[in-house]
Design an enzyme around this catalytic site. Structure first.
Site, PDB file in Angstrom:
ATOM      1  N   ALA A  89       0.865  -1.178   0.000  1.00  0.00           N
ATOM      2  CA  ALA A  89       0.000   0.000   0.000  1.00  0.00           C
ATOM      3  C   ALA A  89       0.901   1.228   0.000  1.00  0.00           C
ATOM      4  O   ALA A  89       1.840   1.309   0.799  1.00  0.00           O
ATOM      5  CB  ALA A  89      -0.887  -0.002   1.238  1.00  0.00           C
ATOM      6  N   ILE A 115       4.686  -1.308   3.142  1.00  0.00           N
ATOM      7  CA  ILE A 115       4.529   0.108   2.811  1.00  0.00           C
ATOM      8  C   ILE A 115       5.341   0.457   1.565  1.00  0.00           C
ATOM      9  O   ILE A 115       6.561   0.281   1.527  1.00  0.00           O
ATOM     10  CB  ILE A 115       4.978   1.002   3.994  1.00  0.00           C
ATOM     11  CG1 ILE A 115       4.242   0.585   5.277  1.00  0.00           C
ATOM     12  CG2 ILE A 115       4.741   2.472   3.664  1.00  0.00           C
ATOM     13  CD1 ILE A 115       2.729   0.690   5.204  1.00  0.00           C
ATOM     14  N   LYS A 116       4.619   0.959   0.577  1.00  0.00           N
ATOM     15  CA  LYS A 116       5.273   1.338  -0.673  1.00  0.00           C
ATOM     16  C   LYS A 116       5.717   2.797  -0.555  1.00  0.00           C
ATOM     17  O   LYS A 116       4.916   3.691  -0.266  1.00  0.00           O
ATOM     18  CB  LYS A 116       4.270   1.200  -1.815  1.00  0.00           C
ATOM     19  CG  LYS A 116       4.835   0.518  -3.027  1.00  0.00           C
ATOM     20  CD  LYS A 116       3.713   0.272  -3.993  1.00  0.00           C
ATOM     21  CE  LYS A 116       4.233  -0.255  -5.286  1.00  0.00           C
ATOM     22  NZ  LYS A 116       3.178  -0.274  -6.295  1.00  0.00           N
ATOM     23  N   ILE A 117       7.008   2.996  -0.783  1.00  0.00           N
ATOM     24  CA  ILE A 117       7.615   4.317  -0.589  1.00  0.00           C
ATOM     25  C   ILE A 117       8.265   4.748  -1.905  1.00  0.00           C
ATOM     26  O   ILE A 117       8.997   3.957  -2.513  1.00  0.00           O
ATOM     27  CB  ILE A 117       8.727   4.230   0.497  1.00  0.00           C
ATOM     28  CG1 ILE A 117       8.177   3.673   1.823  1.00  0.00           C
ATOM     29  CG2 ILE A 117       9.442   5.558   0.667  1.00  0.00           C
ATOM     30  CD1 ILE A 117       7.572   4.698   2.742  1.00  0.00           C
TER      31      ILE A 117
END
Ligand code: E4P
Length: 247
Positions: A89, A115-117
């Site tokens: 996400a 967590i997509k960064i």
């Protein structure tokens, strides 16, 4: 152990063009399996992929989520409940502080959230801080091996090189994947490589030839991977012959 394989593509007449060299890795030997993630926020597509047994995880991004009419967190909760694997996400803040705050909220949705960064300087700061808190990250929008190296050094769990978008601008996306695999192997980085922005079955096959850990694939391409016209012709012939025999 590693060996070098020359991948040949684009045969025209007698001439064979060697486009690039892949290094193939055998880490973990026979037991190592390529993972397929599905690149969508659409529940029906995820369910169809699961039925096929081809979904080991899910990647979403703001553009994919924007196509779905429901609230983001509701979609995420449902995806995480039906998929037994990592679900990426993406944060939308541009500063590390905001990214970390978003990440802390998103991981409350389910245990399998990653967590997509985005691959920007602030993103690297956020990845380092999240790694210290044992929050898994997927550094996205990777377009160079230098970026992939920094992401691994920051402690990223995954990196996502976008092969299709590189191919779109006449660069070689798969060559980038090959370089990243070599760098990570040289230093034993645990960061896994997700081949992203997949546009065709050949992207998936080439990712497997290189030994990439994961490909994240749109449902349409998963379905294309199963198809071959000779399979269809063969099936038709078998059934026609069987019918004749019944008469
Ligand atoms: C990766 O995680 C991204 O969601 C995705 O692969 C982007 O692909 P696109 O270039 O088709 O938008």
């Amino acid at each position: 152990m590693q060996r070098v394989v020359i991948v040949q593509r684009g045969v025209r007449g007698e001439q064979v063009h060697c486009l690039y060299t892949h290094t193939v890795y055998y880490s973990g030997g026979k037991g190592r399996k390529m993972k397929f993630f599905i690149d969508t926020a659409n529940i029906d597509e995820i369910k169809k992929g699961l039925e096929l047994g081809m979904v080991d995880g899910v990647t979403t991004n703001p553009s994919l989520v924007a196509k779905e009419p429901r609230p983001f967190l509701d979609i995420l909760k449902e995806i995480c409940a039906i998929v037994d694997g990592p679900v990426s996400a993406e944060v939308v803040s541009l500063e590390a502080e905001g990214m970390v705050a978003e990440a802390r909220d998103l991981v409350k949705v389910a245990d399998n959230i990653v967590i997509k960064i985005p691959m920007i300087e602030e993103g690297l700061k956020a990845v380092k801080r999240l790694a210290a808190e044992d929050i898994r990250t997927n550094v996205t929008l990777i377009f160079s091996s230098a970026q992939a190296l920094l992401a691994a050094k920051a402690g990223a769990t995954y990196v996502s090189p976008f092969v299709g978008r590189l191919d779109d601008i006449s660069s070689n996306g798969m060559e980038l994947v090959s370089e990243i695999m070599t760098m990570y192997e040289n230093y034993n980085y645990n960061t896994e490589v997700i081949v992203a922005s997949v546009r065709s079955p050949m992207h998936v096959v080439e990712a497997a030839m290189i030994g990439a850990d994961i490909a994240t694939i749109p449902y349409k391409v998963i379905a294309q991977l199963a198809k071959h016209p000779l399979t269809d012709i063969g099936m038709e012939q078998f059934l026609a012959d069987w019918e004749k025999r019944q008469k």
